[in-house]
Write a protein that holds these residues in place. Sequence first.
Motif, PDB file in Angstrom:
ATOM      1  N   PHE A  62      38.909 -14.350   4.058  1.00 23.75           N
ATOM      2  CA  PHE A  62      37.545 -13.957   4.246  1.00 23.75           C
ATOM      3  C   PHE A  62      36.661 -14.096   3.268  1.00 23.75           C
ATOM      4  O   PHE A  62      37.007 -13.866   1.941  1.00 23.75           O
ATOM      5  N   GLY A  63      35.508 -14.613   3.231  1.00 19.52           N
ATOM      6  CA  GLY A  63      34.301 -14.318   2.113  1.00 19.52           C
ATOM      7  C   GLY A  63      33.462 -13.157   2.811  1.00 19.52           C
ATOM      8  O   GLY A  63      32.999 -13.059   3.992  1.00 19.52           O
ATOM      9  N   SER A  64      32.993 -12.357   1.771  1.00 16.03           N
ATOM     10  CA  SER A  64      32.107 -11.028   2.045  1.00 16.03           C
ATOM     11  C   SER A  64      30.670 -11.528   2.478  1.00 16.03           C
ATOM     12  O   SER A  64      30.063 -10.913   3.238  1.00 16.03           O
ATOM     13  N   GLY A  65      30.520 -12.575   2.007  1.00 17.44           N
ATOM     14  CA  GLY A  65      28.987 -12.805   2.154  1.00 17.44           C
ATOM     15  C   GLY A  65      28.362 -12.880   0.642  1.00 17.44           C
ATOM     16  O   GLY A  65      29.073 -12.061  -0.126  1.00 17.44           O
ATOM     17  N   THR A  66      27.185 -13.195   0.245  1.00 15.86           N
ATOM     18  CA  THR A  66      26.683 -13.061  -0.911  1.00 15.86           C
ATOM     19  C   THR A  66      26.120 -11.607  -1.083  1.00 15.86           C
ATOM     20  O   THR A  66      25.914 -11.012  -0.430  1.00 15.86           O
ATOM     21  N   LEU A  67      26.740 -11.109  -2.431  1.00 15.44           N
ATOM     22  CA  LEU A  67      26.661  -9.659  -2.783  1.00 15.44           C
ATOM     23  C   LEU A  67      25.634  -9.546  -3.811  1.00 15.44           C
ATOM     24  O   LEU A  67      25.838  -9.567  -4.874  1.00 15.44           O
ATOM     25  N   SER A  68      24.350  -9.411  -3.438  1.00 18.32           N
ATOM     26  CA  SER A  68      23.224  -9.255  -4.090  1.00 18.32           C
ATOM     27  C   SER A  68      22.829  -7.531  -4.165  1.00 18.32           C
ATOM     28  O   SER A  68      23.317  -6.896  -3.409  1.00 18.32           O
ATOM     29  N   GLY A  69      22.365  -7.206  -5.440  1.00 20.99           N
ATOM     30  CA  GLY A  69      21.704  -5.987  -5.425  1.00 20.99           C
ATOM     31  C   GLY A  69      20.359  -6.000  -5.327  1.00 20.99           C
ATOM     32  O   GLY A  69      19.585  -7.035  -4.848  1.00 20.99           O
ATOM     33  N   PRO A  70      19.667  -4.725  -5.157  1.00 17.56           N
ATOM     34  CA  PRO A  70      18.290  -4.710  -4.612  1.00 17.56           C
ATOM     35  C   PRO A  70      17.175  -4.967  -5.912  1.00 17.56           C
ATOM     36  O   PRO A  70      16.307  -5.180  -5.707  1.00 17.56           O
ATOM     37  N   LEU A  80      21.484 -27.703  -4.925  1.00 19.46           N
ATOM     38  CA  LEU A  80      22.703 -27.030  -5.172  1.00 19.46           C
ATOM     39  C   LEU A  80      22.661 -25.603  -5.701  1.00 19.46           C
ATOM     40  O   LEU A  80      22.183 -25.385  -6.710  1.00 19.46           O
ATOM     41  N   ASP A  81      23.611 -24.694  -4.996  1.00 19.21           N
ATOM     42  CA  ASP A  81      23.572 -23.344  -5.269  1.00 19.21           C
ATOM     43  C   ASP A  81      24.925 -22.714  -5.375  1.00 19.21           C
ATOM     44  O   ASP A  81      25.526 -23.292  -4.882  1.00 19.21           O
ATOM     45  N   TYR A  82      25.038 -21.554  -5.993  1.00 22.92           N
ATOM     46  CA  TYR A  82      26.253 -20.904  -5.813  1.00 22.92           C
ATOM     47  C   TYR A  82      25.875 -19.502  -4.904  1.00 22.92           C
ATOM     48  O   TYR A  82      24.825 -19.184  -4.668  1.00 22.92           O
ATOM     49  N   GLU A  83      27.126 -19.070  -4.419  1.00 23.83           N
ATOM     50  CA  GLU A  83      27.079 -17.806  -3.817  1.00 23.83           C
ATOM     51  C   GLU A  83      28.179 -16.732  -4.308  1.00 23.83           C
ATOM     52  O   GLU A  83      29.348 -17.027  -4.237  1.00 23.83           O
ATOM     53  N   LEU A  84      27.636 -15.668  -4.797  1.00 23.64           N
ATOM     54  CA  LEU A  84      28.494 -14.605  -5.377  1.00 23.64           C
ATOM     55  C   LEU A  84      29.474 -13.733  -4.187  1.00 23.64           C
ATOM     56  O   LEU A  84      28.518 -13.024  -3.529  1.00 23.64           O
ATOM     57  N   GLU A  85      30.542 -13.874  -4.140  1.00 18.98           N
ATOM     58  CA  GLU A  85      31.159 -13.146  -3.032  1.00 18.98           C
ATOM     59  C   GLU A  85      32.576 -12.634  -3.165  1.00 18.98           C
ATOM     60  O   GLU A  85      33.181 -13.058  -4.507  1.00 18.98           O
TER      61      GLU A  85
END
Length: 434
Positions: free
Chosen positions: A363-371, A203-208
Amino acid sequence: MSQSFPARSWVACANGHADFPLQNLPLGVFSIDGGTRRSGVAIGERIFDLSAALHAGLFEGLSRDAVEAMAGGQLNGFFELGRGARVALRERLLELLREDSPLRGKVESQGTQLLHVAAECQMHLPARISDYTDFYVGIEHAQNVGKLFRPDNPLLPNYKYVPIGYHGRASTVRPSGTDVRRPKGQTLPAGQSEPSFGPCARLDYELELGIWIGRGNALGEPIAIGDAAEHIGGFCLLNDWSARDIQAWEYQPLGPFLSKSFLTSVSPWVVTTEALEPFRRPQAPRPEGDPQPLPYLSDKRDQAGGAFDIELEVLLLTETMREQNLPAHRLTLSNTQYMYWTVAQMIAHHSVNGCQLQAGDLFGSGTLSGPQNGQFGSLLEITEGGKKPIELASGEVRKFLEDGDEIILRARCSREGFASIGFGECRGKILPAR
């Protein structure tokens, strides 16, 4: 009214507030002791009751129309009115709540009928959500996940041409604080040829970033890229909870289904584009060699100011950490500037085939990760699919979320010379599967 520091409120707890100073004024729906749902505005540690203020005669003209459109404890009608009504309401609220307001006495005379202690109120979804679409515009996340499964070709060919998205489940979107029941489903255990059924083990989260649609469009009439920003109703935080093991088995060939539809969490306050105006930024230039957007997705004004500088944070709090009185562990510190596509491009693409968007769609942006490490917006990325567990101050380790774990999303906008504003929290605690 300026967003700069001199603008203060006579509501003392708003001045210097981390999330809700006078410069923010986000909108939401609340109730007290299980009573009627009504619209309100966050101001410091208080909620300004728009329904009661309307009854007290504090609104007129377009601002009155705006509040009347929120009748019934939903912001859909208000969203449909568009930018003019939103700006009129904001200007009137600034007039009512600023420190030197000539109307202060009239507002204060209403006492607790107008200002409620936020901690004593229950927050609800701000709008009726007819449809929910989850995008995939965080390119760093797309590349990180792609590398786990396709090391030599992490991005599929269409990614840089099309704002990728899928149709989510609107009925299971819930406000911050709603518990997350661990889902069950089919998974294919490693080394097996047939699936088994049981609770999700990964189970996971996604930051959006969540985007609320304002005015909609008629069926068959696309929203032009140059007009798309006018159709944004506001923003929130969004956690697209994900059952990674269920997803791995079900997603081919049509994409996520049960692995995403069990719950989506959103922060309850709608932060408007007007509050975010000082934090607009140019869209990041595309790397050399990347294709330029097709004409229907290309707009100079949008590229010059269609992105936002919003710092995003994810915290993890476990049962053991609570027992040991330990602070939450920061998992992620990222930013919305890692979006490959702007919100306007998402709206233009979603409607280009004639699809009808409606006020209150989400709308959800999709997961917002950095590099970089420390900027990844999911445990799938942080632990490299479970290969590198996270060590916590409590002595625990995590590959994925366990029962009792709580994920907390936060967001903040800062700029020198301007008051910082925030989104409030988006929380969810994991309960055992039934």
